[in-house]
Design a protein around this motif. Structure first.
Motif, short mmCIF file in Angstrom:
data_model
loop_
_atom_site.label_atom_id
_atom_site.label_comp_id
_atom_site.label_asym_id
_atom_site.label_seq_id
_atom_site.Cartn_x
_atom_site.Cartn_y
_atom_site.Cartn_z
N GLY A 66 2.21 5.05 -4.40
CA GLY A 66 3.36 4.66 -3.61
C GLY A 66 2.96 4.18 -2.23
O GLY A 66 2.01 4.67 -1.66
N VAL A 67 3.66 3.21 -1.72
CA VAL A 67 3.39 2.70 -0.38
C VAL A 67 4.72 2.46 0.31
O VAL A 67 5.64 1.92 -0.29
CB VAL A 67 2.54 1.40 -0.41
N ASN A 68 4.79 2.89 1.54
CA ASN A 68 6.01 2.71 2.32
C ASN A 68 5.62 2.07 3.64
O ASN A 68 4.89 2.66 4.42
CB ASN A 68 6.67 4.07 2.57
N PRO A 69 6.06 0.85 3.92
CA PRO A 69 5.68 0.19 5.16
C PRO A 69 6.14 0.94 6.40
O PRO A 69 5.62 0.72 7.48
CB PRO A 69 6.36 -1.18 5.05
N LEU A 72 3.79 5.99 7.23
CA LEU A 72 2.36 5.78 7.06
C LEU A 72 1.63 7.11 7.03
O LEU A 72 1.90 7.99 7.83
CB LEU A 72 1.83 4.93 8.22
N ARG A 73 0.71 7.23 6.12
CA ARG A 73 -0.01 8.48 5.96
C ARG A 73 -1.43 8.35 6.47
O ARG A 73 -2.07 7.33 6.28
CB ARG A 73 -0.07 8.87 4.47
N GLY A 243 -14.42 5.46 3.02
CA GLY A 243 -14.13 4.73 1.79
C GLY A 243 -12.70 4.29 1.64
O GLY A 243 -12.25 3.98 0.55
N ARG A 244 -11.98 4.23 2.76
CA ARG A 244 -10.55 3.92 2.73
C ARG A 244 -10.23 2.65 3.53
O ARG A 244 -10.96 2.26 4.43
CB ARG A 244 -9.73 5.07 3.32
N LEU A 245 -9.09 2.07 3.21
CA LEU A 245 -8.47 1.04 4.03
C LEU A 245 -7.11 1.59 4.44
O LEU A 245 -6.35 2.06 3.60
CB LEU A 245 -8.31 -0.26 3.26
N GLN A 246 -6.81 1.51 5.72
CA GLN A 246 -5.57 2.06 6.24
C GLN A 246 -4.79 0.96 6.96
O GLN A 246 -5.32 0.30 7.86
CB GLN A 246 -5.86 3.21 7.20
N GLY A 281 0.01 2.19 4.60
CA GLY A 281 -0.49 3.17 3.64
C GLY A 281 -2.00 3.27 3.70
O GLY A 281 -2.67 2.53 4.42
N THR A 282 -2.54 4.20 2.93
CA THR A 282 -3.98 4.44 2.87
C THR A 282 -4.44 4.32 1.43
O THR A 282 -3.84 4.93 0.53
CB THR A 282 -4.31 5.85 3.41
N PHE A 283 -5.50 3.54 1.20
CA PHE A 283 -5.93 3.21 -0.15
C PHE A 283 -7.44 3.28 -0.26
O PHE A 283 -8.16 3.08 0.72
CB PHE A 283 -5.46 1.80 -0.53
#
Length: 315
Positions: A66-69, A72-73, A243-246, A281-283
């Motif tokens: 899930g992503v919410n503009p 933000l987490r 290892g993330r993109l935020q 979001g964070t992926f």
């Protein structure tokens, strides 16, 4: 004390801290041991980096799709620890290659989607991002690094007598004991300082101001600018080290460009107007499929999986 004895102590500390991460007495004792000898720090960081970064980033389980503009987490730090006995082999799996070059230079490189943590002989630590190359030479009077391509974070061991200089394109970033990241783009150099202060010597830029912790500099061929970062902005800029993109209200176009740095199978927008959508979001950096699924859920986009791309189309 021999190097073998120090490495054995480091492995015991690593196992103890993994088993009892919340023990304050253990943390205090470990801190004393770590700072008692620079060789302790070098041995421990080498072992820890191999252990924590051995698995390929692609094997990390994805975050919530899930992503919410608007909501933000922050990124979660979690790494599955392997056994200490295999730690010495894992750095190879992470995608790092190094070889001696002329006059004492060492070369370190990562593939697309790879990550490497390098502990230099002076105790400084280099985190190398996807598709990046750096060369290092630790001398008696000067510590020199050249960022050939990509991005790196540099945690500098304090040594007043030996300046630590990272060269990238037309900029030389100088520090003594600090932490900062440098990214080499096509026409500019980005510098983000998380600890301490650095100075930048850039050709055609006179009287460049120092860059302090929590600030970012952009060095262009003919000028340089410095801006203050909010805590969340700094966190986002450094998320790649886990290892993330935020993203925090970034345009979808910029987000797609970032994802494509880490993956050979690229995201592609079928309609240019989609680039203006704002996402947050964070992926996982190497999981574009989950990112595409989150976009489809949030914006009702259509997702097509081609052989070499993931295509996003309007509803």
């Amino acid at each position: 004390m021999s190097a073998d004895s120090i490495e054995l102590q480091a492995s015991r500390w690593l196992a103890s801290r993994d088993a009892r991460p919340d023990d304050p007495d253990l943390a205090s004792a470990f801190d004393q041991w770590l700072h008692a000898d620079i060789r302790h720090r070098v041995a421990y960081l080498k072992l820890e980096s191999n252990w924590r970064r051995g698995d390929k980033l692609r094997e990390l389980r994805p975050l919530d799709r899930g992503v919410n503009p608007d909501l933000l987490r922050p990124p979660r730090r979690y790494w599955t620890l392997a056994t200490a006995a295999s730690a010495a082999l894992l750095l190879i799996v992470a995608g790092i290659f190094f070889a001696n070059t002329h006059w004492g230079w060492q070369r370190y490189e990562t593939r697309v989607g790879g990550f490497a943590r390098i502990v230099l002989e002076d105790g400084s630590v280099v985190d190398l991002n996807t598709d990046s190359e750096v060369r290092a030479r630790i001398g008696t009077h000067r510590r020199e690094l050249r960022l050939v391509r990509g991005e790196g974070r540099f945690q500098v061991a304090h040594d007043q007598a030996r300046p630590f200089v990272v060269s990238a394109a037309n900029a030389d970033v100088r520090a003594v004991g600090t932490a900062f990241a440098v990214r080499l783009r096509q026409r500019q150099v980005d510098v983000v300082v998380s600890e301490g202060t650095v100075t930048i010597d850039a050709s055609h830029v006179a009287h460049a101001p120092p860059v302090h912790a929590g600030e970012a500099a952009v060095v262009l061929p003919d000028r340089m600018s410095v801006q203050r970062l909010e805590a969340q902005q700094l966190e986002s800029r450094m998320a790649w080290t886990t290892g993330r993109l935020q993203f925090r209200g970034d345009s979808l176009g910029d987000a797609v460009e970032e994802f494509n740095r880490y993956n050979r199978r690229h995201l592609r927008l079928a309609d240019p107007t989609l680039a203006e959508l704002r996402v947050g979001g964070t992926f996982n950096a190497t999981d574009p499929e989950s990112f595409a699924a989150a976009l489809a859920s949030t914006f009702n986009l259509q997702v097509a999986h081609d052989t070499d791309a993931i295509v996003l189309r309007p509803p």
